[in-house]
Design an enzyme around this catalytic site. Structure first.
Site, PDB file in Angstrom:
ATOM      1  N   TYR A  87      38.842  53.905  22.195  1.00  0.00           N
ATOM      2  CA  TYR A  87      38.876  55.104  23.029  1.00  0.00           C
ATOM      3  C   TYR A  87      38.230  56.271  22.287  1.00  0.00           C
ATOM      4  O   TYR A  87      37.522  57.076  22.880  1.00  0.00           O
ATOM      5  CB  TYR A  87      40.322  55.447  23.422  1.00  0.00           C
ATOM      6  CG  TYR A  87      40.939  54.408  24.318  1.00  0.00           C
ATOM      7  CD1 TYR A  87      40.770  54.466  25.702  1.00  0.00           C
ATOM      8  CD2 TYR A  87      41.685  53.355  23.797  1.00  0.00           C
ATOM      9  CE1 TYR A  87      41.326  53.506  26.538  1.00  0.00           C
ATOM     10  CE2 TYR A  87      42.248  52.391  24.626  1.00  0.00           C
ATOM     11  CZ  TYR A  87      42.062  52.467  25.985  1.00  0.00           C
ATOM     12  OH  TYR A  87      42.601  51.516  26.807  1.00  0.00           O
ATOM     13  N   ASN A 114      39.478  53.825  36.319  1.00  0.00           N
ATOM     14  CA  ASN A 114      38.221  53.189  36.704  1.00  0.00           C
ATOM     15  C   ASN A 114      38.447  52.343  37.963  1.00  0.00           C
ATOM     16  O   ASN A 114      39.243  51.416  37.953  1.00  0.00           O
ATOM     17  CB  ASN A 114      37.734  52.311  35.546  1.00  0.00           C
ATOM     18  CG  ASN A 114      36.632  51.357  35.948  1.00  0.00           C
ATOM     19  OD1 ASN A 114      35.839  51.623  36.844  1.00  0.00           O
ATOM     20  ND2 ASN A 114      36.592  50.213  35.282  1.00  0.00           N
ATOM     21  N   CYS A 120      36.073  48.363  31.691  1.00  0.00           N
ATOM     22  CA  CYS A 120      37.116  49.099  30.990  1.00  0.00           C
ATOM     23  C   CYS A 120      37.958  48.180  30.100  1.00  0.00           C
ATOM     24  O   CYS A 120      38.594  48.652  29.158  1.00  0.00           O
ATOM     25  CB  CYS A 120      37.998  49.860  31.984  1.00  0.00           C
ATOM     26  SG  CYS A 120      38.676  48.859  33.297  1.00  0.00           S
ATOM     27  N   HIS A 121      37.930  46.878  30.383  1.00  0.00           N
ATOM     28  CA  HIS A 121      38.686  45.930  29.560  1.00  0.00           C
ATOM     29  C   HIS A 121      38.127  45.836  28.138  1.00  0.00           C
ATOM     30  O   HIS A 121      38.801  45.340  27.248  1.00  0.00           O
ATOM     31  CB  HIS A 121      38.708  44.540  30.217  1.00  0.00           C
ATOM     32  CG  HIS A 121      37.358  43.946  30.441  1.00  0.00           C
ATOM     33  ND1 HIS A 121      36.569  44.291  31.528  1.00  0.00           N
ATOM     34  CD2 HIS A 121      36.651  43.053  29.719  1.00  0.00           C
ATOM     35  CE1 HIS A 121      35.434  43.613  31.462  1.00  0.00           C
ATOM     36  NE2 HIS A 121      35.454  42.859  30.378  1.00  0.00           N
ATOM     37  N   GLU A 167      34.619  36.515  27.696  1.00  0.00           N
ATOM     38  CA  GLU A 167      33.375  37.065  27.174  1.00  0.00           C
ATOM     39  C   GLU A 167      33.109  36.648  25.728  1.00  0.00           C
ATOM     40  O   GLU A 167      32.127  37.069  25.118  1.00  0.00           O
ATOM     41  CB  GLU A 167      33.397  38.585  27.275  1.00  0.00           C
ATOM     42  CG  GLU A 167      33.390  39.065  28.707  1.00  0.00           C
ATOM     43  CD  GLU A 167      33.442  40.571  28.854  1.00  0.00           C
ATOM     44  OE1 GLU A 167      33.515  41.275  27.820  1.00  0.00           O
ATOM     45  OE2 GLU A 167      33.407  41.041  29.986  1.00  0.00           O
TER      46      GLU A 167
END
Length: 173
Positions: A108, A131, A139-140, A166
């Site tokens: 962040y 979001n 946002c993850h 991912e």
């Protein structure tokens, strides 16, 4: 209801709900692009929309196909037009999220620095949480200092699953 969600509710022209390995995902579009993608039960979910269910809408179908490819591990790119609704600060934060590549994370604080407000970590956290385009605006991929998994409007179990999908290599706390 967040500002973004209330605007999307008013401007939504079509919607579709798709099945994903992580649960149902509501897609919502406006005349200008994809504006919403919320998991069932997600914080700040738009709720019932007045727009018609249109699973064959060209834009919604393209988004659904790209999400299917994403969950199948065939692609991590999304190229549907987006219609981001939020405050200027929120949209700036969301644009920074779009620059985080799959398999990578940032904190962040990193996002706060990128938007030119290093002291606004909490405000960045709030913007990330609101979001309206889960997965597509990633946002993850935002984590706490040291890689700690902190808050995810769709649930931490989904955040872990998305990062694992991912190929995130770092130990997830």
């Amino acid at each position: 209801m967040s500002f973004a969600t209330s605007v999307i509710r008013r401007r939504c022209t079509a919607q579709a709900t798709i099945a994903t390995p992580l649960g149902a995902l509501l897609l919502a579009r406006t005349a200008d692009g994809l504006a919403g993608a919320w998991f069932e039960g997600q914080k700040y979910h738009a709720g019932a929309l007045d727009a018609p269910q249109c699973p064959d809408d060209r834009l919604l179908r393209a988004a659904a196909d790209q999400l299917e490819a994403y969950f199948a591990g065939r692609s991590s790119r999304f190229d549907v037009p987006l219609d981001l609704h939020g405050t200027d600060f929120q949209r700036n934060v969301w644009r920074q999220l779009l620059a985080i590549v799959p398999g990578q994370t940032c904190s962040y604080l990193d996002v706060a620095r990128r938007v030119g407000s290093p002291g606004a970590v909490r405000a960045v956290g709030a913007a990330v949480g609101k979001n309206p385009l889960s997965i597509i605006v990633p946002c993850h991929r935002v984590v706490g200092s040291g890689g700690a998994l902190t808050g995810y409007a769709g649930g931490l179990h989904r955040k872990r699953a998305l990062l694992a999908l991912e190929g995130h290599q770092q130990e997830l706390h």
